[in-house]
Design a protein around this motif. Structure first.
Motif, PDB file in Angstrom:
ATOM      1  N   SER A 196       2.418  -0.323  10.314  1.00 53.87           N
ATOM      2  CA  SER A 196       1.636   0.504  11.055  1.00 53.87           C
ATOM      3  C   SER A 196       2.073   1.968  10.795  1.00 53.87           C
ATOM      4  O   SER A 196       1.211   2.789  10.701  1.00 53.87           O
ATOM      5  CB  SER A 196       1.661   0.293  12.412  1.00 53.87           C
ATOM      6  N   VAL A 197       3.367   2.310  10.289  1.00 55.74           N
ATOM      7  CA  VAL A 197       3.710   3.549  10.098  1.00 55.74           C
ATOM      8  C   VAL A 197       3.130   4.096   8.686  1.00 55.74           C
ATOM      9  O   VAL A 197       2.807   5.166   8.538  1.00 55.74           O
ATOM     10  CB  VAL A 197       5.388   3.671   9.898  1.00 55.74           C
ATOM     11  N   VAL A 198       2.988   3.159   7.723  1.00 49.02           N
ATOM     12  CA  VAL A 198       2.356   3.540   6.306  1.00 49.02           C
ATOM     13  C   VAL A 198       0.827   4.031   6.480  1.00 49.02           C
ATOM     14  O   VAL A 198       0.556   5.016   6.272  1.00 49.02           O
ATOM     15  CB  VAL A 198       2.437   2.461   5.404  1.00 49.02           C
ATOM     16  N   ILE A 199       0.025   3.229   7.543  1.00 51.01           N
ATOM     17  CA  ILE A 199      -1.244   3.434   7.705  1.00 51.01           C
ATOM     18  C   ILE A 199      -1.300   4.669   8.645  1.00 51.01           C
ATOM     19  O   ILE A 199      -2.231   5.404   8.260  1.00 51.01           O
ATOM     20  CB  ILE A 199      -1.831   2.143   8.640  1.00 51.01           C
ATOM     21  N   LEU A 200      -0.586   4.909   9.404  1.00 50.79           N
ATOM     22  CA  LEU A 200      -0.478   6.175  10.300  1.00 50.79           C
ATOM     23  C   LEU A 200      -0.223   7.382   9.162  1.00 50.79           C
ATOM     24  O   LEU A 200      -1.117   8.410   9.288  1.00 50.79           O
ATOM     25  CB  LEU A 200       0.520   6.245  11.445  1.00 50.79           C
ATOM     26  N   ARG A 201       0.711   7.297   8.242  1.00 50.44           N
ATOM     27  CA  ARG A 201       0.938   8.279   7.268  1.00 50.44           C
ATOM     28  C   ARG A 201      -0.607   8.598   6.448  1.00 50.44           C
ATOM     29  O   ARG A 201      -0.612   9.674   6.090  1.00 50.44           O
ATOM     30  CB  ARG A 201       2.096   8.119   6.591  1.00 50.44           C
ATOM     31  N   MET A 202      -0.834   7.312   5.957  1.00 43.76           N
ATOM     32  CA  MET A 202      -2.083   7.730   5.070  1.00 43.76           C
ATOM     33  C   MET A 202      -3.218   8.255   6.018  1.00 43.76           C
ATOM     34  O   MET A 202      -3.775   9.122   5.233  1.00 43.76           O
ATOM     35  CB  MET A 202      -2.539   6.208   4.532  1.00 43.76           C
TER      36      MET A 202
END
Length: 65
Positions: A14-20
């Protein structure tokens, strides 16, 4: 009164998706500025503090920078 520590666990995915998604906002906005350079320059010059863009030279240079 005794306070309890509460922790919130967030998955790495979820952190990676938010950053993207956050990065995508800035990428789309910046490409839009380059493809619609004349419109962006007109908006800058019409702004209340548009004269600040001329500190760097022309408003086009300010948009590119």
């Amino acid at each position: 009164m005794k306070l309890q520590e509460k922790t919130l666990e967030v998955s790495y995915r979820s952190v990676v998706i938010l950053r993207m998604m956050l990065s995508l906002i800035f990428i789309v906005a910046s490409t839009s500025h380059f493809f619609k350079l004349e419109q962006t320059v007109k908006r800058i010059e019409a702004a209340n503090f548009g004269f600040i863009a001329h500190v760097l030279g022309t408003a086009e240079i300010a948009v590119v920078l």
